[in-house]
Design a protein around this motif. Structure first.
Motif, PDB file in Angstrom:
ATOM      1  N   GLN A   1       0.826  -1.204   0.000  1.00 56.10           N
ATOM      2  CA  GLN A   1       0.000   0.000   0.000  1.00 56.10           C
ATOM      3  C   GLN A   1       0.855   1.247   0.000  1.00 56.10           C
ATOM      4  O   GLN A   1       2.013   1.230   0.460  1.00 56.10           O
ATOM      5  CB  GLN A   1      -0.905   0.004   1.226  1.00 56.10           C
ATOM      6  N   ALA A   2       0.306   2.314  -0.497  1.00 58.14           N
ATOM      7  CA  ALA A   2       1.011   3.593  -0.486  1.00 58.14           C
ATOM      8  C   ALA A   2       1.436   3.938   0.940  1.00 58.14           C
ATOM      9  O   ALA A   2       0.680   3.739   1.890  1.00 58.14           O
ATOM     10  CB  ALA A   2       0.123   4.686  -1.051  1.00 58.14           C
TER      11      ALA A   2
ATOM     12  N   THR B   1       4.338  -3.217  -7.067  1.00 61.29           N
ATOM     13  CA  THR B   1       3.039  -2.586  -7.279  1.00 61.29           C
ATOM     14  C   THR B   1       2.630  -1.876  -6.003  1.00 61.29           C
ATOM     15  O   THR B   1       2.576  -2.491  -4.937  1.00 61.29           O
ATOM     16  CB  THR B   1       1.970  -3.625  -7.661  1.00 61.29           C
ATOM     17  N   VAL B   2       2.365  -0.588  -6.116  1.00 60.17           N
ATOM     18  CA  VAL B   2       1.967   0.220  -4.968  1.00 60.17           C
ATOM     19  C   VAL B   2       0.515   0.651  -5.169  1.00 60.17           C
ATOM     20  O   VAL B   2       0.200   1.356  -6.125  1.00 60.17           O
ATOM     21  CB  VAL B   2       2.868   1.442  -4.798  1.00 60.17           C
ATOM     22  N   SER B   3      -0.339   0.218  -4.277  1.00 58.83           N
ATOM     23  CA  SER B   3      -1.759   0.552  -4.393  1.00 58.83           C
ATOM     24  C   SER B   3      -2.071   1.816  -3.599  1.00 58.83           C
ATOM     25  O   SER B   3      -1.454   2.095  -2.569  1.00 58.83           O
ATOM     26  CB  SER B   3      -2.605  -0.607  -3.879  1.00 58.83           C
ATOM     27  N   SER B   4      -3.041   2.559  -4.101  1.00 58.39           N
ATOM     28  CA  SER B   4      -3.411   3.817  -3.439  1.00 58.39           C
ATOM     29  C   SER B   4      -4.497   3.609  -2.404  1.00 58.39           C
ATOM     30  O   SER B   4      -5.070   2.538  -2.287  1.00 58.39           O
ATOM     31  CB  SER B   4      -3.879   4.822  -4.486  1.00 58.39           C
TER      32      SER B   4
ATOM     33  N   LYS C   1       4.928   5.278  -3.235  1.00 57.18           N
ATOM     34  CA  LYS C   1       3.822   5.976  -3.870  1.00 57.18           C
ATOM     35  C   LYS C   1       3.307   5.136  -5.045  1.00 57.18           C
ATOM     36  O   LYS C   1       4.067   4.344  -5.612  1.00 57.18           O
ATOM     37  CB  LYS C   1       4.279   7.337  -4.393  1.00 57.18           C
ATOM     38  N   PRO C   2       2.066   5.320  -5.436  1.00 57.68           N
ATOM     39  CA  PRO C   2       1.569   4.578  -6.599  1.00 57.68           C
ATOM     40  C   PRO C   2       2.439   4.766  -7.848  1.00 57.68           C
ATOM     41  O   PRO C   2       2.589   3.838  -8.639  1.00 57.68           O
ATOM     42  CB  PRO C   2       0.164   5.156  -6.791  1.00 57.68           C
ATOM     43  N   GLU C   3       3.027   5.943  -7.985  1.00 59.38           N
ATOM     44  CA  GLU C   3       3.874   6.187  -9.154  1.00 59.38           C
ATOM     45  C   GLU C   3       5.197   5.439  -9.104  1.00 59.38           C
ATOM     46  O   GLU C   3       5.969   5.476 -10.070  1.00 59.38           O
ATOM     47  CB  GLU C   3       4.124   7.685  -9.345  1.00 59.38           C
ATOM     48  N   ASP C   4       5.486   4.767  -7.995  1.00 65.05           N
ATOM     49  CA  ASP C   4       6.666   3.901  -7.925  1.00 65.05           C
ATOM     50  C   ASP C   4       6.392   2.534  -8.538  1.00 65.05           C
ATOM     51  O   ASP C   4       7.311   1.713  -8.665  1.00 65.05           O
ATOM     52  CB  ASP C   4       7.118   3.717  -6.473  1.00 65.05           C
ATOM     53  N   THR C   5       5.155   2.267  -8.899  1.00 62.44           N
ATOM     54  CA  THR C   5       4.808   0.997  -9.512  1.00 62.44           C
ATOM     55  C   THR C   5       5.574   0.813 -10.815  1.00 62.44           C
ATOM     56  O   THR C   5       5.521   1.659 -11.702  1.00 62.44           O
ATOM     57  CB  THR C   5       3.298   0.935  -9.778  1.00 62.44           C
TER      58      THR C   5
END
Length: 116
Positions: free
Chosen positions: A12-13, A113-116, A85-89
């Protein structure tokens, strides 16, 4: 030289993950090792690199959140990722460059995968 990356997953974020990459070969201790990432539809970009003596360089988007380290005795490089952060996915690739040569080696990639 072969590189084996591990440690990716779903988080998770705001969470953390630690990536590891183990390298084979006798020249690893003198090599520059690092991590790059590639998000869907984007070019591969620098995350962080570390020299044989521990000098580091980070991509602007991860400065202050990610930390690269290496253990020459284990022929390994690590990436501690905090405040994700989600943008690190992306798929994260470890790399190894032998100084003074054009030789660049890549691991197989590990998905973060980073979920928001």
């Amino acid at each position: 030289v072969q590189l084996q990356a591990s440690g990716g997953g779903l988080v998770q974020a705001g969470g953390s993950l630690r990536l590891s990459c183990a390298a084979s070969g006798s020249i690893v201790s003198s090599a520059v090792m690092g991590w790059y990432r590639q998000a869907p539809g984007k070019q591969r970009e620098l995350v962080a690199i570390i020299t044989s003596v521990g000098s580091t360089n980070y991509g602007d988007s991860v400065k202050g959140r990610f930390t690269i380290s290496r253990d020459n005795a284990k022929n390994s490089v690590y990436l501690q990722m905090n405040s994700l952060k989600p943008e690190d996915t992306a798929v994260y690739y470890c790399s190894l460059v032998i100084p003074m040569t054009p030789n660049v080696y890549w691991g197989q990639g590990t998905l973060v995968t980073v979920s928001s």
